[in-house]
Design an enzyme around this catalytic site. Sequence first.
Site, PDB file in Angstrom:
ATOM      1  N   PHE A 128      -4.578   3.192  14.751  1.00 17.24           N
ATOM      2  CA  PHE A 128      -4.860   4.238  13.770  1.00 17.24           C
ATOM      3  C   PHE A 128      -5.987   3.712  12.896  1.00 17.24           C
ATOM      4  CE2 PHE A 128      -1.994   7.933  13.253  1.00 17.24           C
ATOM      5  CZ  PHE A 128      -1.201   7.744  14.369  1.00 17.24           C
ATOM      6  N   PRO A 185      -2.903 -11.905  10.192  1.00 14.02           N
ATOM      7  CA  PRO A 185      -3.220 -11.719  11.616  1.00 14.02           C
ATOM      8  C   PRO A 185      -3.452 -10.236  11.899  1.00 14.02           C
ATOM      9  CG  PRO A 185      -0.869 -12.158  11.318  1.00 14.02           C
ATOM     10  CD  PRO A 185      -1.517 -12.357   9.976  1.00 14.02           C
ATOM     11  N   ASP A 186      -4.406  -9.922  12.774  1.00 12.52           N
ATOM     12  CA  ASP A 186      -4.624  -8.523  13.170  1.00 12.52           C
ATOM     13  C   ASP A 186      -3.728  -8.237  14.373  1.00 12.52           C
ATOM     14  OD1 ASP A 186      -5.553  -6.101  14.303  1.00 12.52           O
ATOM     15  OD2 ASP A 186      -7.434  -6.329  13.187  1.00 12.52           O
ATOM     16  N   LYS A 212       8.509 -17.302 -10.787  1.00 10.63           N
ATOM     17  CA  LYS A 212       7.787 -16.144 -11.336  1.00 10.63           C
ATOM     18  C   LYS A 212       6.585 -16.617 -12.159  1.00 10.63           C
ATOM     19  CE  LYS A 212       8.411 -12.229 -14.370  1.00 10.63           C
ATOM     20  NZ  LYS A 212       9.179 -11.718 -15.493  1.00 10.63           N
ATOM     21  N   LYS A 229     -12.042  -3.540  18.503  1.00 12.64           N
ATOM     22  CA  LYS A 229     -10.707  -4.086  18.811  1.00 12.64           C
ATOM     23  C   LYS A 229     -10.341  -3.855  20.277  1.00 12.64           C
ATOM     24  CE  LYS A 229      -8.930  -3.534  14.078  1.00 12.64           C
ATOM     25  NZ  LYS A 229      -7.737  -3.664  13.239  1.00 12.64           N
ATOM     26  N   ASP A 240      -4.467  -6.521   5.240  1.00 13.49           N
ATOM     27  CA  ASP A 240      -5.548  -7.316   5.841  1.00 13.49           C
ATOM     28  C   ASP A 240      -5.553  -8.724   5.243  1.00 13.49           C
ATOM     29  OD1 ASP A 240      -6.598  -5.323   7.519  1.00 13.49           O
ATOM     30  OD2 ASP A 240      -7.504  -4.342   5.782  1.00 13.49           O
ATOM     31  N   LYS A 269     -13.840   0.759  15.190  1.00 12.94           N
ATOM     32  CA  LYS A 269     -12.594  -0.009  15.402  1.00 12.94           C
ATOM     33  C   LYS A 269     -12.143   0.101  16.857  1.00 12.94           C
ATOM     34  CE  LYS A 269     -11.004   0.137  10.648  1.00 12.94           C
ATOM     35  NZ  LYS A 269     -10.231   0.770   9.599  1.00 12.94           N
ATOM     36  N   ASN A 276       0.847  -1.202   0.000  1.00 14.91           N
ATOM     37  CA  ASN A 276       0.000   0.000   0.000  1.00 14.91           C
ATOM     38  C   ASN A 276       0.880   1.249   0.000  1.00 14.91           C
ATOM     39  OD1 ASN A 276       0.570   0.801   2.848  1.00 14.91           O
ATOM     40  ND2 ASN A 276      -0.312  -1.230   3.202  1.00 14.91           N
TER      41      ASN A 276
HETATM   42  O1  PMT Z   1       3.019   6.015   6.586  1.00 12.23           O
HETATM   43  P1  PMT Z   1       2.466   7.351   6.132  1.00 12.23           P
HETATM   44  O2  PMT Z   1       2.671   7.582   4.644  1.00 12.23           O
HETATM   45  O3  PMT Z   1       2.968   8.505   6.969  1.00 12.23           O
HETATM   46  O4  PMT Z   1       0.900   7.304   6.311  1.00 12.23           O
HETATM   47  C1  PMT Z   1       0.353   7.307   7.594  1.00 12.23           C
HETATM   48  C2  PMT Z   1      -0.826   6.373   7.726  1.00 12.23           C
HETATM   49  C3  PMT Z   1      -1.980   6.912   6.934  1.00 12.23           C
HETATM   50  C4  PMT Z   1      -0.431   4.992   7.242  1.00 12.23           C
HETATM   51  C5  PMT Z   1      -1.183   6.252   9.254  1.00 12.23           C
HETATM   52  O5  PMT Z   1      -1.463   7.508   9.764  1.00 12.23           O
HETATM   53  C6  PMT Z   1      -2.340   5.297   9.446  1.00 12.23           C
HETATM   54  O6  PMT Z   1      -3.506   5.637   9.338  1.00 12.23           O
HETATM   55  N1  PMT Z   1      -1.995   4.029   9.771  1.00 12.23           N
HETATM   56  C7  PMT Z   1      -2.958   2.920   9.878  1.00 12.23           C
HETATM   57  C8  PMT Z   1      -3.256   2.380   8.522  1.00 12.23           C
HETATM   58  C9  PMT Z   1      -4.226   1.222   8.571  1.00 12.23           C
HETATM   59  O7  PMT Z   1      -3.836   0.132   8.261  1.00 12.23           O
HETATM   60  O8  PMT Z   1      -5.428   1.507   9.009  1.00 12.23           O
HETATM   61  P2  PMT Z   1      -6.629   0.427   9.117  1.00 12.23           P
HETATM   62  O9  PMT Z   1      -7.811   1.254   9.409  1.00 12.23           O
HETATM   63  O10 PMT Z   1      -6.657  -0.461   7.898  1.00 12.23           O
HETATM   64  O11 PMT Z   1      -6.238  -0.468  10.361  1.00 12.23           O
HETATM   65  C10 PMT Z   1      -6.665  -0.164  11.684  1.00 12.23           C
HETATM   66  C11 PMT Z   1      -5.579  -0.458  12.682  1.00 12.23           C
HETATM   67  O12 PMT Z   1      -5.332  -1.862  12.719  1.00 12.23           O
HETATM   68  C12 PMT Z   1      -4.248   0.195  12.390  1.00 12.23           C
HETATM   69  O13 PMT Z   1      -3.719   0.644  13.621  1.00 12.23           O
HETATM   70  C13 PMT Z   1      -3.389  -0.921  11.812  1.00 12.23           C
HETATM   71  O14 PMT Z   1      -1.998  -0.746  12.128  1.00 12.23           O
HETATM   72  C14 PMT Z   1      -3.966  -2.127  12.544  1.00 12.23           C
HETATM   73  N2  PMT Z   1      -3.869  -3.392  11.777  1.00 12.23           N
HETATM   74  C15 PMT Z   1      -4.529  -3.555  10.602  1.00 12.23           C
HETATM   75  C16 PMT Z   1      -4.473  -4.752   9.926  1.00 12.23           C
HETATM   76  C17 PMT Z   1      -3.700  -5.799  10.484  1.00 12.23           C
HETATM   77  N3  PMT Z   1      -3.591  -6.960   9.847  1.00 12.23           N
HETATM   78  N4  PMT Z   1      -3.046  -5.625  11.638  1.00 12.23           N
HETATM   79  C18 PMT Z   1      -3.116  -4.452  12.296  1.00 12.23           C
HETATM   80  O15 PMT Z   1      -2.501  -4.285  13.352  1.00 12.23           O
END
Ligand code: PMT
Length: 411
Positions: free
Chosen positions: A320, A302-303, A286, A338, A276, A334, A207
Amino acid sequence: MNVVLGISGGIAAYKAPDLVRRLRERGANVQIVMTASAEEFVTSTALQAVSGKPIRSNLWDKEAEAAMSHIELARWADVVVIAPATAEVMARIVSGGAPDLLTTICLATEAPIALAPAMNHVMWGNAATQANREVLEKRGIHILGPGIGSQACGETGAGRMLEPDAIAAAVFSLGGGKGESLLDGRKVVITAGPTREAIDPVRYITNRSSGKMGYALASAAAAQGAKVVLISGPVSVPAPPGIEVVDVESAEQMYEATHTAIVDADIFIAAAAVADYRPATVVKQKIKKKSDAMSIELVRCPDILASVAEMESSPFTVGFAAETENVIEYARGKLENKKLDMIVANRVGDNFGFDRDDNTATALWHDGQKSFPTCSKIDLSRELIELVAQHFYAVRSADTQPRLTAISNSD
Ligand code: PMT
């Protein structure tokens, strides 16, 4: 915290007054030491006004030496930082000579030394400069940046001095958070950047995360005295000095590294954009183009955040939420689902969030929220870390931090 700020002769010296302001805002005492050529780019009058102290530049100034000799100055410093550091000043430090006040202090100090190089990209790439950088790093001198981008000479490349706030944050992390220590003795684990989920040996799913947000949070937490472990996906942001960085690639690796680091952590902040889903199988060779369409079966990763929040003795856990619509509503979902202590909601996509120097965010907790206007990720991180520290102490040990003010449910 006592900071000797060395300024050498490069165009980026025009940013020095701003750097002084940023250091003083954080409570540092700043003594400026200029080289003779720095005076060509910024006046000592301006610097004296912002630092509140007479500027030192001459090793042979009897009056100034009588007040505080170069040796006393070297001992007084908790950190010596040179910004901008030219190729010339780097070479002088490597040589071990002491022809002027600044290099003499570098030889005589036991404090950590940091250099923020600033020069034309060809000069930075020159074998001599790179060899000097290597020697300096081997001797334990911290090299901050440089950044990549457009340069004063009209060209583009690596060699821009880091922004004053990033340098100030690094200086405070080198000084062990002296002066501001909301998180003194606390361990903070932070995830940052994207993950890469392999499809075959040459392709992966990822991403747009650059790591800037997570790295800024790591510097801000270290500046508040925390021991920080930064678990980072693949990024090109320079590693903040004094911070343990664990490099990972996939969500699975980030999960493992987080659970290794989290054992004795007080605070966990998940700023990484973790996948995710990942391909169900990684194809060994390849994949060849055979048909007009193809599909890849994906399975859940895994989350990491949820797994930390549900630990029996979980740290104070901050997530975040990166959303393109209904930002606050989805983020609050969330937070609850969570079982987090706090979540930071930010809009992403269409010039928001990812791979930018600024961000707009709202922090949410169970009975309140606080919005932050658009600002640099560095400024936002400083405010977020203060907010996280307030809530951490309120939840876990309200009695340990008398200087914290009551938390209001503000917005
Ligand atoms: O890195 P930059 O370019 O500075 O950009 C910053 C940012 C936008 C990436 C950052 O500010 C941000 O929002 N990070 C979280 C991105 C994200 O994955 O958001 P989400 O809404 O999909 O996930 C929710 C939370 O679960 C996040 O804290 C994520 O780290 C966590 N997560 C998600 C999926 C997973 N498999 N494991 C996780 O721990």
